[in-house]
Design a protein around this motif. Sequence first.
Motif, PDB file in Angstrom:
ATOM      1  N   ARG A   2      -3.529  -2.086 -17.562  1.00  0.00           N
ATOM      2  CA  ARG A   2      -4.779  -2.581 -17.024  1.00  0.00           C
ATOM      3  C   ARG A   2      -5.630  -1.426 -16.504  1.00  0.00           C
ATOM      4  O   ARG A   2      -5.128  -0.502 -15.872  1.00  0.00           O
ATOM      5  CB  ARG A   2      -4.458  -3.548 -15.899  1.00  0.00           C
ATOM      6  N   THR A   3      -6.922  -1.473 -16.753  1.00  0.00           N
ATOM      7  CA  THR A   3      -7.833  -0.454 -16.251  1.00  0.00           C
ATOM      8  C   THR A   3      -8.231  -0.805 -14.817  1.00  0.00           C
ATOM      9  O   THR A   3      -8.644  -1.924 -14.539  1.00  0.00           O
ATOM     10  CB  THR A   3      -9.101  -0.378 -17.132  1.00  0.00           C
ATOM     11  N   VAL A   4      -8.092   0.156 -13.921  1.00  0.00           N
ATOM     12  CA  VAL A   4      -8.454  -0.042 -12.523  1.00  0.00           C
ATOM     13  C   VAL A   4      -9.916   0.352 -12.347  1.00  0.00           C
ATOM     14  O   VAL A   4     -10.296   1.478 -12.633  1.00  0.00           O
ATOM     15  CB  VAL A   4      -7.542   0.801 -11.595  1.00  0.00           C
ATOM     16  N   TYR A   8     -11.415   2.877  -4.831  1.00  0.00           N
ATOM     17  CA  TYR A   8     -10.346   3.120  -3.870  1.00  0.00           C
ATOM     18  C   TYR A   8      -8.982   3.041  -4.561  1.00  0.00           C
ATOM     19  O   TYR A   8      -8.132   3.910  -4.382  1.00  0.00           O
ATOM     20  CB  TYR A   8     -10.441   2.106  -2.727  1.00  0.00           C
ATOM     21  N   LEU A   9      -8.783   2.004  -5.373  1.00  0.00           N
ATOM     22  CA  LEU A   9      -7.505   1.858  -6.078  1.00  0.00           C
ATOM     23  C   LEU A   9      -7.308   2.958  -7.110  1.00  0.00           C
ATOM     24  O   LEU A   9      -6.184   3.410  -7.331  1.00  0.00           O
ATOM     25  CB  LEU A   9      -7.413   0.474  -6.719  1.00  0.00           C
ATOM     26  N   ARG A  14      -4.427   7.831  -8.622  1.00  0.00           N
ATOM     27  CA  ARG A  14      -4.395   9.278  -8.884  1.00  0.00           C
ATOM     28  C   ARG A  14      -3.421   9.991  -7.954  1.00  0.00           C
ATOM     29  O   ARG A  14      -2.666  10.867  -8.372  1.00  0.00           O
ATOM     30  CB  ARG A  14      -5.792   9.866  -8.700  1.00  0.00           C
ATOM     31  N   ALA A  15      -3.458   9.613  -6.668  1.00  0.00           N
ATOM     32  CA  ALA A  15      -2.537  10.226  -5.704  1.00  0.00           C
ATOM     33  C   ALA A  15      -1.091   9.909  -6.077  1.00  0.00           C
ATOM     34  O   ALA A  15      -0.217  10.776  -5.978  1.00  0.00           O
ATOM     35  CB  ALA A  15      -2.844   9.726  -4.292  1.00  0.00           C
ATOM     36  N   GLY A  16      -0.851   8.698  -6.525  1.00  0.00           N
ATOM     37  CA  GLY A  16       0.497   8.290  -6.909  1.00  0.00           C
ATOM     38  C   GLY A  16       1.028   9.022  -8.125  1.00  0.00           C
ATOM     39  O   GLY A  16       2.235   9.113  -8.332  1.00  0.00           O
ATOM     40  N   ARG A  17       0.136   9.558  -8.940  1.00  0.00           N
ATOM     41  CA  ARG A  17       0.550  10.304 -10.130  1.00  0.00           C
ATOM     42  C   ARG A  17       0.472  11.807  -9.937  1.00  0.00           C
ATOM     43  O   ARG A  17       0.791  12.575 -10.840  1.00  0.00           O
ATOM     44  CB  ARG A  17      -0.319   9.890 -11.328  1.00  0.00           C
ATOM     45  N   SER A  18       0.062  12.267  -8.757  1.00  0.00           N
ATOM     46  CA  SER A  18      -0.171  13.688  -8.521  1.00  0.00           C
ATOM     47  C   SER A  18       1.121  14.459  -8.266  1.00  0.00           C
ATOM     48  O   SER A  18       1.779  14.271  -7.241  1.00  0.00           O
ATOM     49  CB  SER A  18      -1.103  13.872  -7.327  1.00  0.00           C
ATOM     50  N   PRO A  19       1.473  15.381  -9.163  1.00  0.00           N
ATOM     51  CA  PRO A  19       2.673  16.197  -8.942  1.00  0.00           C
ATOM     52  C   PRO A  19       2.493  17.181  -7.780  1.00  0.00           C
ATOM     53  O   PRO A  19       3.467  17.746  -7.292  1.00  0.00           O
ATOM     54  CB  PRO A  19       2.877  16.923 -10.272  1.00  0.00           C
ATOM     55  N   LEU A 161      -3.469   3.449   3.503  1.00  0.00           N
ATOM     56  CA  LEU A 161      -2.481   4.112   2.644  1.00  0.00           C
ATOM     57  C   LEU A 161      -1.125   3.424   2.749  1.00  0.00           C
ATOM     58  O   LEU A 161      -0.455   3.191   1.748  1.00  0.00           O
ATOM     59  CB  LEU A 161      -2.372   5.586   3.014  1.00  0.00           C
ATOM     60  N   GLY A 162      -0.725   3.087   3.964  1.00  0.00           N
ATOM     61  CA  GLY A 162       0.549   2.408   4.169  1.00  0.00           C
ATOM     62  C   GLY A 162       0.574   1.033   3.535  1.00  0.00           C
ATOM     63  O   GLY A 162       1.603   0.602   3.002  1.00  0.00           O
ATOM     64  N   GLY A 163      -0.561   0.341   3.580  1.00  0.00           N
ATOM     65  CA  GLY A 163      -0.627  -0.960   2.922  1.00  0.00           C
ATOM     66  C   GLY A 163      -0.402  -0.844   1.429  1.00  0.00           C
ATOM     67  O   GLY A 163       0.224  -1.717   0.814  1.00  0.00           O
ATOM     68  N   HIS A 164      -0.870   0.234   0.847  1.00  0.00           N
ATOM     69  CA  HIS A 164      -0.647   0.459  -0.590  1.00  0.00           C
ATOM     70  C   HIS A 164       0.822   0.760  -0.871  1.00  0.00           C
ATOM     71  O   HIS A 164       1.368   0.280  -1.871  1.00  0.00           O
ATOM     72  CB  HIS A 164      -1.535   1.609  -1.073  1.00  0.00           C
ATOM     73  N   VAL A 165       1.446   1.527   0.016  1.00  0.00           N
ATOM     74  CA  VAL A 165       2.858   1.865  -0.165  1.00  0.00           C
ATOM     75  C   VAL A 165       3.712   0.597  -0.137  1.00  0.00           C
ATOM     76  O   VAL A 165       4.640   0.432  -0.924  1.00  0.00           O
ATOM     77  CB  VAL A 165       3.350   2.860   0.915  1.00  0.00           C
TER      78      VAL A 165
END
Length: 167
Positions: A2-4, A8-9, A14-19, A161-165
């Motif tokens: 799905r395209t986001v 904000y999402l 992007r942060a979740g995929r950032s090495p 951020l915590g809500g996303h986690v």
Amino acid sequence: MRTVTNPYLRLLDRAGRSPALDRVVRAADRPARRLVAREPLRRLFGGAATGIPLHVIAKDLPFGAWFMAQFLDLHPDSRRAARRLVGLGLLGAAPAAVSGWAEWAGCAEDRRRVGVLHAAATGTATVVFFGSWAARARGRERAGIRLSRCGAAILVVGGFLGGHVGR
């Protein structure tokens, strides 16, 4: 896939995929896993008795105390109570952090990356609230109030951020 479209999402994705965050994740991983290595602690932190992870409950104390202090700061005759609430939030920050760290240990890699950002934001907010409490204790109410407002803004970011986690 799905395209986001929500900006904000997209940023969180992007942060979740950032090495770039992997080094911090690796540094926090071993102590976090030790924290939940024993079954009784894992069950406690995971909310086995209540069905609600402990962090979901523990984070309410500092969050609630600090935001009630914001309200009391609007009333000059309540500033002493506001200082006490800031202090109460500081006391509740450690259990909230430890329980969050325990919950983080079981998260997927993308959530762990966002989780270290959440921890950085809430940790920063805690330090700012400590500065607020210290200023108030020294009679520097205006500085304490300003610091408290800054801490609250940072805490809101950490909360998002915590809500996303936790999704």
